[in-house]
Design a protein around this motif. Structure first.
Motif, PDB file in Angstrom:
ATOM      1  N   UNK A 140       0.824  -1.223   0.000  1.00  0.00           N
ATOM      2  CA  UNK A 140       0.000   0.000   0.000  1.00  0.00           C
ATOM      3  C   UNK A 140       0.856   1.270   0.000  1.00  0.00           C
ATOM      4  N   UNK A 141       2.185   1.085  -0.163  1.00  0.00           N
ATOM      5  CA  UNK A 141       3.126   2.218  -0.226  1.00  0.00           C
ATOM      6  C   UNK A 141       3.055   3.082   1.035  1.00  0.00           C
ATOM      7  N   UNK A 142       2.924   2.417   2.189  1.00  0.00           N
ATOM      8  CA  UNK A 142       2.893   3.095   3.480  1.00  0.00           C
ATOM      9  C   UNK A 142       4.278   2.979   4.111  1.00  0.00           C
ATOM     10  N   UNK A 143       4.873   4.091   4.563  1.00  0.00           N
ATOM     11  CA  UNK A 143       6.225   4.039   5.134  1.00  0.00           C
ATOM     12  C   UNK A 143       6.302   3.129   6.360  1.00  0.00           C
ATOM     13  N   UNK A 144       7.484   2.583   6.594  1.00  0.00           N
ATOM     14  CA  UNK A 144       7.727   1.747   7.766  1.00  0.00           C
ATOM     15  C   UNK A 144       9.216   1.786   8.085  1.00  0.00           C
ATOM     16  N   UNK A 145       9.560   1.315   9.293  1.00  0.00           N
ATOM     17  CA  UNK A 145      10.965   1.139   9.648  1.00  0.00           C
ATOM     18  C   UNK A 145      11.144  -0.279  10.183  1.00  0.00           C
ATOM     19  N   UNK A 146      12.247  -0.902   9.803  1.00  0.00           N
ATOM     20  CA  UNK A 146      12.525  -2.253  10.295  1.00  0.00           C
ATOM     21  C   UNK A 146      12.838  -2.246  11.783  1.00  0.00           C
ATOM     22  N   UNK A 147      13.286  -1.076  12.297  1.00  0.00           N
ATOM     23  CA  UNK A 147      13.702  -1.002  13.694  1.00  0.00           C
ATOM     24  C   UNK A 147      12.572  -1.012  14.701  1.00  0.00           C
ATOM     25  N   UNK A 148      11.328  -0.824  14.261  1.00  0.00           N
ATOM     26  CA  UNK A 148      10.215  -0.879  15.204  1.00  0.00           C
ATOM     27  C   UNK A 148      10.101  -2.310  15.729  1.00  0.00           C
ATOM     28  N   UNK A 149      10.112  -2.499  17.039  1.00  0.00           N
ATOM     29  CA  UNK A 149      10.248  -3.858  17.594  1.00  0.00           C
ATOM     30  C   UNK A 149       9.098  -4.789  17.231  1.00  0.00           C
ATOM     31  N   UNK A 150       9.387  -6.071  17.409  1.00  0.00           N
ATOM     32  CA  UNK A 150       8.340  -7.090  17.310  1.00  0.00           C
ATOM     33  C   UNK A 150       7.393  -6.946  18.496  1.00  0.00           C
ATOM     34  N   UNK A 151       6.149  -7.398  18.325  1.00  0.00           N
ATOM     35  CA  UNK A 151       5.289  -7.625  19.479  1.00  0.00           C
ATOM     36  C   UNK A 151       5.613  -9.005  20.038  1.00  0.00           C
ATOM     37  N   UNK A 152       5.307  -9.231  21.314  1.00  0.00           N
ATOM     38  CA  UNK A 152       5.640 -10.532  21.917  1.00  0.00           C
ATOM     39  C   UNK A 152       4.929 -11.681  21.193  1.00  0.00           C
ATOM     40  N   UNK A 153       5.499 -12.874  21.233  1.00  0.00           N
ATOM     41  CA  UNK A 153       4.824 -14.031  20.642  1.00  0.00           C
ATOM     42  C   UNK A 153       3.565 -14.387  21.423  1.00  0.00           C
ATOM     43  N   UNK A 154       2.738 -15.224  20.826  1.00  0.00           N
ATOM     44  CA  UNK A 154       1.450 -15.579  21.433  1.00  0.00           C
ATOM     45  C   UNK A 154       1.590 -16.036  22.882  1.00  0.00           C
ATOM     46  N   UNK A 155       2.600 -16.868  23.129  1.00  0.00           N
ATOM     47  CA  UNK A 155       2.755 -17.448  24.457  1.00  0.00           C
ATOM     48  C   UNK A 155       3.088 -16.449  25.543  1.00  0.00           C
ATOM     49  N   UNK A 156       3.549 -15.250  25.160  1.00  0.00           N
ATOM     50  CA  UNK A 156       3.903 -14.226  26.153  1.00  0.00           C
ATOM     51  C   UNK A 156       2.848 -13.142  26.294  1.00  0.00           C
ATOM     52  N   UNK A 157       1.779 -13.224  25.519  1.00  0.00           N
ATOM     53  CA  UNK A 157       0.680 -12.252  25.628  1.00  0.00           C
ATOM     54  C   UNK A 157      -0.302 -12.690  26.705  1.00  0.00           C
ATOM     55  N   UNK A 158      -0.999 -11.723  27.264  1.00  0.00           N
ATOM     56  CA  UNK A 158      -2.012 -12.007  28.286  1.00  0.00           C
ATOM     57  C   UNK A 158      -3.384 -11.629  27.741  1.00  0.00           C
TER      58      UNK A 158
END
Length: 391
Positions: free
Chosen positions: A187-205
């Motif tokens: 969609x030609x929307x800017x982004x940065x690779x440096x924005x962190x991952x969200x936690x994996x499923x097992x670490x979410x509440x």
């Protein structure tokens, strides 16, 4: 003046060498010794030598532990004419973790100062002059030593590492992040690779279906009251009616601090009511998670408020409402949270650049969707009123 210091809040200093080379290589020979850079001008006449010493909390933890409190004390003693600006400056100083100390052999020339402010812009920090003048990343004055405000429209910046702590990575998180980036690229929307991952499923509440349903019913009722406040309706009559609705659905004890305050204030603030009325968009994510909305469309149009009301108003009890719901998978909810997180960065980045949000997005919609989705996945276990909106 022979010194110019850049302070910043950054996840790392890995790109500093490239940045220095990009800015100075044309006019200077550059030699590096660990995190010190020695620059010598290439001109035949009027030779200039410059030293740039780079430090971070990782490489020089004692420096930051000892000097950041002193810097905060220095600016705390300045009699700011604008107290709000003082708060912004103190916030910025509190999250600084990177320094580039520039020292020239002779007094800094106008040409060198232009290069230094170019480095400041690329690093994305604030500039500190020996006389106490503070500059923003564009080289505009934030504040003078006598407390007079400069022309800068300053806003503090904190890297994700300072806000979230060191990034926790996983293969699952990287795959989710890559999928979102592919969506943004298409969609030609800017982004940065440096924005962190969200936690994996097992670490979410993740919140339970009942918790999401209670939050949905509660916030929808409060939104109706907030809309009446914002529009100048009969406050007492509206308060009595919607307090009765909260009791009818058995959710009165699930009000947040902000919601309870709005309902209890004799003269509720219109601005606060408007802010809460925008939470229609957060509520929309809740009923999406409950299977009552088919898809979360691109955030460029407000949700269908009539339908949003109808899914609850058509029920006589909370139990009847819950029976209508069917929870989506945790993976689907986390995917949407990752997507809105990166869309929010794109909105904030465009706003900082003085541009409109990309692809016609409405940042208020994006922000409230993020509130709802991050609350659903239990991100950092933050309360509804206090979902962090860092990017």
């Amino acid at each position: 003046m022979k010194h110019f210091t850049i302070f910043a809040s950054r996840n790392d200093i890995d790109d500093i060498e490239t940045t220095i080379s990009d800015i100075f290589a044309k006019g200077y020979e550059i030699k590096r010794d660990d995190n010190d850079y020695f620059l010598k001008s290439k001109t035949l006449f009027s030779k200039h030598k410059i030293t740039i010493r780079v430090a971070s909390e990782d490489t020089n933890p004692d420096y930051f532990a000892n000097n950041i409190p002193g810097m905060m004390g220095f600016y705390d003693r300045i009699p700011f004419k604008d107290e709000n600006l003082k708060g912004l400056v103190m916030t910025q100083i509190s999250v600084l973790n990177t320094m580039l100390a520039i020292e020239a052999e002779k007094d800094i020339t106008d040409g060198q100062l232009q290069l230094f402010t170019g480095l400041l812009s690329r690093v994305g920090g604030i500039g500190f002059l020996p006389n106490g003048v503070l500059l923003d990343q564009a080289g505009e004055v934030i504040v003078y030593p006598d407390g007079t405000s400069g022309p800068s429209n300053f806003r503090p910046h904190a890297c994700t590492r300072k806000v979230l702590g060191p990034e926790i990575t996983s293969e699952e998180g990287e795959q989710r992040k890559s999928k979102t980036i592919a969506y943004l690229s298409e969609r030609k929307i800017p982004f940065i690779h440096g924005l962190p991952q969200l936690p994996p499923l097992g670490q979410c509440r993740f919140k339970s279906k009942e918790d999401i349903a209670r939050r949905a019913v509660t916030v929808l009722i409060v939104i109706q009251y907030a809309c009446d406040v914002a529009q100048g309706e009969d406050i007492e009559g509206s308060r009595d009616f919607f307090t009765g609705m909260l009791r009818k659905f058995g959710v009165e004890k699930y009000l947040t601090e902000n919601e309870r305050k709005l309902l209890q204030d004799d003269e509720p603030a219109r601005e606060e009511a408007i802010n809460i009325s925008w939470q229609y968009e957060a509520y929309w994510t809740l009923i999406w998670a409950l299977g009552l909305v088919e898809t979360l469309d691109f955030p460029d149009q407000v949700c269908d408020c009539d339908y949003a009301i109808q899914v609850v108003s058509s029920c006589e009890t909370f139990e009847q409402f819950v029976l209508k719901t069917a929870m989506r998978s945790e993976e689907e909810m986390l995917d949407e949270a990752d997507k809105i997180y990166r869309l929010h960065w794109a909105c904030v980045n465009s706003r900082i650049q003085g541009e409109k949000a990309p692809a016609g997005m409405n940042e208020s919609i994006v922000l409230e969707r993020r509130r709802g989705l991050f609350w659903i996945i239990g991100h950092r276990d933050e309360a509804w009123d206090h979902i962090s909106m860092d990017t």
